[in-house]
Design an enzyme around this catalytic site. Sequence first.
Site, PDB file in Angstrom:
ATOM      1  N   ASP A  12       0.749  -1.178  -0.018  1.00  0.00           N
ATOM      2  CA  ASP A  12      -0.030   0.117  -0.034  1.00  0.00           C
ATOM      3  C   ASP A  12       0.859   1.334   0.043  1.00  0.00           C
ATOM      4  OD1 ASP A  12      -2.265  -1.707   0.417  1.00  0.00           O
ATOM      5  OD2 ASP A  12      -1.833  -1.886   2.494  1.00  0.00           O
ATOM      6  N   HIS A  40      -4.460  -1.931  -6.262  1.00  0.00           N
ATOM      7  CA  HIS A  40      -3.896  -0.655  -6.396  1.00  0.00           C
ATOM      8  C   HIS A  40      -4.757   0.235  -7.006  1.00  0.00           C
ATOM      9  CE1 HIS A  40       0.169  -2.576  -6.408  1.00  0.00           C
ATOM     10  NE2 HIS A  40      -0.043  -3.120  -7.436  1.00  0.00           N
TER      11      HIS A  40
HETATM   12  P1  GDP Z   1      -0.652   0.089  -3.837  1.00  0.00           P
HETATM   13  O1  GDP Z   1      -1.151  -1.051  -3.378  1.00  0.00           O
HETATM   14  O2  GDP Z   1       0.994   0.357  -3.382  1.00  0.00           O
HETATM   15  O3  GDP Z   1      -0.807   0.538  -5.443  1.00  0.00           O
HETATM   16  O4  GDP Z   1      -1.348   1.257  -2.824  1.00  0.00           O
HETATM   17  P2  GDP Z   1      -2.848   1.515  -2.483  1.00  0.00           P
HETATM   18  O5  GDP Z   1      -3.458   1.820  -3.929  1.00  0.00           O
HETATM   19  O6  GDP Z   1      -3.252   0.412  -1.628  1.00  0.00           O
HETATM   20  O7  GDP Z   1      -2.529   2.576  -1.623  1.00  0.00           O
HETATM   21  C1  GDP Z   1      -2.225   3.959  -2.136  1.00  0.00           C
HETATM   22  C2  GDP Z   1      -3.386   5.170  -2.020  1.00  0.00           C
HETATM   23  O8  GDP Z   1      -2.961   6.194  -1.757  1.00  0.00           O
HETATM   24  C3  GDP Z   1      -4.400   4.989  -3.204  1.00  0.00           C
HETATM   25  O9  GDP Z   1      -5.689   5.353  -2.709  1.00  0.00           O
HETATM   26  C4  GDP Z   1      -3.785   6.128  -3.817  1.00  0.00           C
HETATM   27  O10 GDP Z   1      -4.598   6.734  -4.607  1.00  0.00           O
HETATM   28  C5  GDP Z   1      -3.272   7.033  -2.835  1.00  0.00           C
HETATM   29  N1  GDP Z   1      -1.965   7.812  -3.207  1.00  0.00           N
HETATM   30  C6  GDP Z   1      -1.024   7.390  -3.999  1.00  0.00           C
HETATM   31  N2  GDP Z   1       0.169   8.302  -3.710  1.00  0.00           N
HETATM   32  C7  GDP Z   1      -0.377   9.506  -3.085  1.00  0.00           C
HETATM   33  C8  GDP Z   1       0.239  10.715  -2.591  1.00  0.00           C
HETATM   34  O11 GDP Z   1       1.381  10.983  -3.000  1.00  0.00           O
HETATM   35  N3  GDP Z   1      -0.643  11.380  -1.812  1.00  0.00           N
HETATM   36  C9  GDP Z   1      -2.106  11.116  -1.534  1.00  0.00           C
HETATM   37  N4  GDP Z   1      -2.768  11.843  -0.881  1.00  0.00           N
HETATM   38  N5  GDP Z   1      -2.536   9.963  -1.813  1.00  0.00           N
HETATM   39  C10 GDP Z   1      -1.822   9.131  -2.529  1.00  0.00           C
END
Ligand code: GDP
Length: 423
Positions: A12, A40
């Site tokens: 995440d 994701h």
């Molecule tokens: P992944 O499994 O590594 O792709 O991560 P997730 O999707 O589970 O969690 C990342 C969450 O944070 C998602 O809801 C993204 O839209 C959000 N996100 C990613 N990068 C950023 C950021 O730099 N700032 C903010 N506010 N949200 C982010």
Amino acid sequence: MLTAIVGINWGDEGKGRMVDLLSKDYDIVCRYQGGNNAGHTVINERGKFILNLLPSGILREGVVCVMGPGMVIDIKHLAGEMARLREAGIRISPENLKISDRAVITMPYNVQQDCLEEERLADKKFGSTKRGIAPVYADKYLKKAFRMGELKNLALLKKRLPDIVEWKNLTIVNAYGAAPVKAEEMLAYFEEYGAPLQEYICDTGLYLNRAHKEGKKIMLEAQLGALRDIDYGIYPYTSSSNNIAAYGPIGAGVPNLKLDKTIGIMKAYSSCVGEGPFTAEYFGEKAEKLRAAGGEYGAATGRPRRVGPFDAVASKYGIRCQGADEIALTKLDILSGHDEIEVCVAYALHGQLLTEFPFTDVLDECKPVIETVKGWNQDISKCRKKEDLPKEALDYIRFIEETCECKIRYVSVGAERDAYVEL
Ligand code: GDP
């Protein structure tokens, strides 16, 4: 050119968002491990998407997506994910999606087994996402699994099916006392969900090798993070596959190719889903605040995530396991609005100070050693250049670089595609 994009922490970290951004420079994006147990989240001009199985590159026109042999694929879930994307206008065809014939199929009875085992464990449960991932990887190594390539020859698959179902029922019926799995139902399942996938299934290793020879740029996309790797993570609170970059070429189908670059995605604070040691964990109001600010609820399950300050000990270990050449630090915007920001710089263990991540067994006894650095009050989500970032944010980045001995190249300040700063 072969690049891996991997998670440094517990998952995440925002890998999907970074793959979506960085895939603009790539021709092919390949998932190389895991199944639909993680999600994701990607937000771009086409909408908000949650991807569990398809590589995040599917959202970019012109990018070919590959699901590698290291993956476990729930074909019913995949059908649903493909349908949802198509409804949103995303084009998916055998031209831009190639599924490895060697990838393993997550069966409905694997999902059932996962649920039955969590029920049996009751209050000792591991916090499985109940998507059948551990049972299907177990079946793979027991050589009792079905592979995607078999869907192209249903007649042969039909012959193998009764023996495997009989074997599986030894566990489902005798160990858990549940109703037996029926071979006819499994065959009908393969026919319904497998037949439409036939034209996507191929030798993805051959495809990737040819593409690599032609000079195409290939990105390998991991799921979860180093601390969830089956061998190097916080076992047994890990996933059931290797997500580390070194496994990338193997899980993608190109064990003969070497990685040119590994980009580690690391979060500006800590979050973790499920059970297991999480040394720098916040509780109570402090946790609530950070969780709400960061929207820390599981993309696949909706579960509230455990949160804490940036953990330099675990992150340094994650960077080492991944062999990360450069880092993208995500969600820095979430830390805005504080006079001070806490960082876990070491663990205290019975009077000893640890700056290297210890063996899992002692983690429960480790206490976080916290240092505070100056925070910033302004909103940084509109920053697009290094000069736009407040001095305190740059100092925080530098502090992390020093404590983790790494080079941070990208800083993400929002979920949208362009909300980032390249340092
Ligand atoms: P992944 O499994 O590594 O792709 O991560 P997730 O999707 O589970 O969690 C990342 C969450 O944070 C998602 O809801 C993204 O839209 C959000 N996100 C990613 N990068 C950023 C950021 O730099 N700032 C903010 N506010 N949200 C982010």
